[in-house]
Design an enzyme around this catalytic site. Structure first.
Site, PDB file in Angstrom:
ATOM      1  N   ARG A 190      22.663  45.314  19.046  1.00 42.03           N
ATOM      2  CA  ARG A 190      22.973  46.627  18.504  1.00 42.03           C
ATOM      3  C   ARG A 190      22.660  47.686  19.542  1.00 42.03           C
ATOM      4  NH1 ARG A 190      20.705  48.815  12.899  1.00 42.03           N
ATOM      5  NH2 ARG A 190      18.832  49.001  14.149  1.00 42.03           N
ATOM      6  N   THR A 195      24.269  54.143  19.499  1.00 38.44           N
ATOM      7  CA  THR A 195      25.373  54.219  18.527  1.00 38.44           C
ATOM      8  C   THR A 195      25.123  53.346  17.304  1.00 38.44           C
ATOM      9  OG1 THR A 195      26.511  52.354  19.533  1.00 38.44           O
ATOM     10  CG2 THR A 195      27.021  54.530  20.427  1.00 38.44           C
ATOM     11  N   ASP A 216      11.363  44.965  14.064  1.00 41.58           N
ATOM     12  CA  ASP A 216      12.445  44.341  14.840  1.00 41.58           C
ATOM     13  C   ASP A 216      12.281  42.814  14.797  1.00 41.58           C
ATOM     14  OD1 ASP A 216      14.328  45.256  17.588  1.00 41.58           O
ATOM     15  OD2 ASP A 216      13.837  43.166  17.186  1.00 41.58           O
ATOM     16  N   ASP A 251      12.232  40.872  18.232  1.00 41.23           N
ATOM     17  CA  ASP A 251      10.975  41.090  18.966  1.00 41.23           C
ATOM     18  C   ASP A 251       9.814  40.339  18.315  1.00 41.23           C
ATOM     19  OD1 ASP A 251      12.185  42.639  20.842  1.00 41.23           O
ATOM     20  OD2 ASP A 251      11.545  44.560  20.018  1.00 41.23           O
TER      21      ASP A 251
HETATM   22  C1  PRP Z   1      19.197  42.933  14.856  1.00 40.08           C
HETATM   23  C2  PRP Z   1      19.342  41.913  13.761  1.00 40.08           C
HETATM   24  C3  PRP Z   1      20.809  41.983  13.435  1.00 40.08           C
HETATM   25  C4  PRP Z   1      21.129  43.437  13.657  1.00 40.08           C
HETATM   26  C5  PRP Z   1      21.190  44.104  12.322  1.00 40.08           C
HETATM   27  O1  PRP Z   1      19.582  42.398  16.074  1.00 40.08           O
HETATM   28  O2  PRP Z   1      18.895  40.638  14.105  1.00 40.08           O
HETATM   29  O3  PRP Z   1      21.616  41.152  14.261  1.00 40.08           O
HETATM   30  O4  PRP Z   1      20.058  43.991  14.431  1.00 40.08           O
HETATM   31  O5  PRP Z   1      21.599  45.418  12.471  1.00 40.08           O
HETATM   32  P1  PRP Z   1      22.990  45.961  11.903  1.00 40.08           P
HETATM   33  O6  PRP Z   1      23.162  45.385  10.525  1.00 40.08           O
HETATM   34  O7  PRP Z   1      22.775  47.451  11.877  1.00 40.08           O
HETATM   35  O8  PRP Z   1      24.074  45.558  12.842  1.00 40.08           O
HETATM   36  P2  PRP Z   1      19.435  43.202  17.442  1.00 40.08           P
HETATM   37  O9  PRP Z   1      20.684  43.971  17.716  1.00 40.08           O
HETATM   38  O10 PRP Z   1      18.161  43.989  17.422  1.00 40.08           O
HETATM   39  O11 PRP Z   1      19.396  42.074  18.525  1.00 40.08           O
HETATM   40  P3  PRP Z   1      18.286  40.918  18.750  1.00 40.08           P
HETATM   41  O12 PRP Z   1      18.418  39.946  17.613  1.00 40.08           O
HETATM   42  O13 PRP Z   1      18.706  40.339  20.048  1.00 40.08           O
HETATM   43  O14 PRP Z   1      16.932  41.560  18.800  1.00 40.08           O
HETATM   44  N1  URA Z   2      17.294  45.038  13.250  1.00 35.04           N
HETATM   45  C1  URA Z   2      16.016  44.635  13.046  1.00 35.04           C
HETATM   46  O1  URA Z   2      15.519  43.723  13.717  1.00 35.04           O
HETATM   47  N2  URA Z   2      15.302  45.270  12.109  1.00 35.04           N
HETATM   48  C2  URA Z   2      15.811  46.265  11.358  1.00 35.04           C
HETATM   49  O2  URA Z   2      15.099  46.807  10.496  1.00 35.04           O
HETATM   50  C3  URA Z   2      17.142  46.668  11.594  1.00 35.04           C
HETATM   51  C4  URA Z   2      17.864  46.021  12.542  1.00 35.04           C
END
Ligand code: PRP
Ligand code: URA
Length: 241
Positions: free
Chosen positions: A136, A140, A232, A235
């Site tokens: 994400r 944006t 997150d 993380d």
């Molecule tokens: C997080 C999560 C989802 C997304 C959700 O991933 O694991 O994939 O955000 O957000 P959305 O519904 O608003 O799209 P992230 O983009 O943080 O990547 P990561 O899993 O690599 O940390």
């Molecule tokens: N992605 C995450 O990991 N946590 C949130 O709360 C939203 C998006």
């Protein structure tokens, strides 16, 4: 409600009430939506509480997420078809029930979706695993695709997408679009925690997809994080910041 006409402080209050009513309606619609399942089993809720706790470290977070994924998988696979198969017990022959052999693909959205794969494979060991890499954009909040590798026969498989977090719904909706472009037809989405906004977005973009979650939280904050959520997910699984 004509908030302009109302004007001033009273108008603001009316606007606030309208927003609360809208949220209430979204939640009510979700509760009545047969394609949205909240799996409220006590074991899942107990483990989810520990996962959410900010003092839970990565090791325990990973273990619990995997366990919850396994428990959720039990519910997600509830409609799998059975067939009669003749077997022989030490006592006699019988017609027993076995899965029809419908093939399954588990597709985690990278990175955080990976945390749910092992638990699911414990229950569906013959499943193939595809991967969709999306992150994400922090400005944006739109998903950016960086990887996609799926089983070649994806169109024949029952696909279960895993991602612990369904926030704005952008990542899940894009992953489903991508899977459909590659030929997938039977798709389910399995998340740990969802925001009402995310459930609504995915339901609108993909009305044919069943959504399974352990809880629908209150809302998104201004940074697109789920409140109360768990922070997150990626993380916390991988110990990054
Ligand atoms: C997080 C999560 C989802 C997304 C959700 O991933 O694991 O994939 O955000 O957000 P959305 O519904 O608003 O799209 P992230 O983009 O943080 O990547 P990561 O899993 O690599 O940390
Ligand atoms: N992605 C995450 O990991 N946590 C949130 O709360 C939203 C998006």
């Amino acid at each position: 409600i004509d908030t302009e006409f109302e004007g001033g402080r009273h108008g603001k209050r009316v606007e606030k009430i309208a927003k609360v009513e809208e949220k209430y309606m979204i939640r009510r619609n979700m509760e009545m939506d047969e394609r949205v399942t909240v799996i409220s089993h006590p074991l899942i809720q107990h483990k989810l509480a520990i996962i959410r706790d900010k003092n839970t470290g990565s090791k325990e977070f990973r273990e619990l997420l995997s366990e919850v994924a396994m428990l959720m998988c039990y519910e997600v696979t509830r409609n799998f078809q059975l067939e009669d198969v003749e077997i022989e017990t030490p006592i006699c022959k019988m017609n027993a029930k076995m899965l029809t052999g419908k093939k399954v693909a588990i597709v985690p959205i990278l990175r955080a979706g990976l945390g749910m794969v092992d638990g699911m494979l414990k229950l569906v060991p013959a499943a193939k695993v595809g991967h969709i890499g999306l992150y994400r954009d922090p400005e944006t909040l739109k998903p950016v695709e960086y990887y996609c590798k799926l089983p070649t026969d994806i169109e024949e498989r029952e696909v279960i997408i895993t991602d612990p977090m369904l926030a704005t719904g952008g990542s899940a909706a894009d992953a489903i679009t991508l899977l459909k472009k590659k030929g997938a037809r039977n798709i389910k989405l399995m998340c740990l925690i969802a925001a009402p906004e995310g459930v609504k977005a995915v339901r609108e973009a993909h009305p044919d997809v069943d959504i399974f979650v352990a809880n629908i939280d209150e809302k998104l904050n201004d940074h697109g994080y789920i409140v109360p959520g768990l922070g997150d997910a990626g993380d916390r699984i991988f110990g990054t910041k």
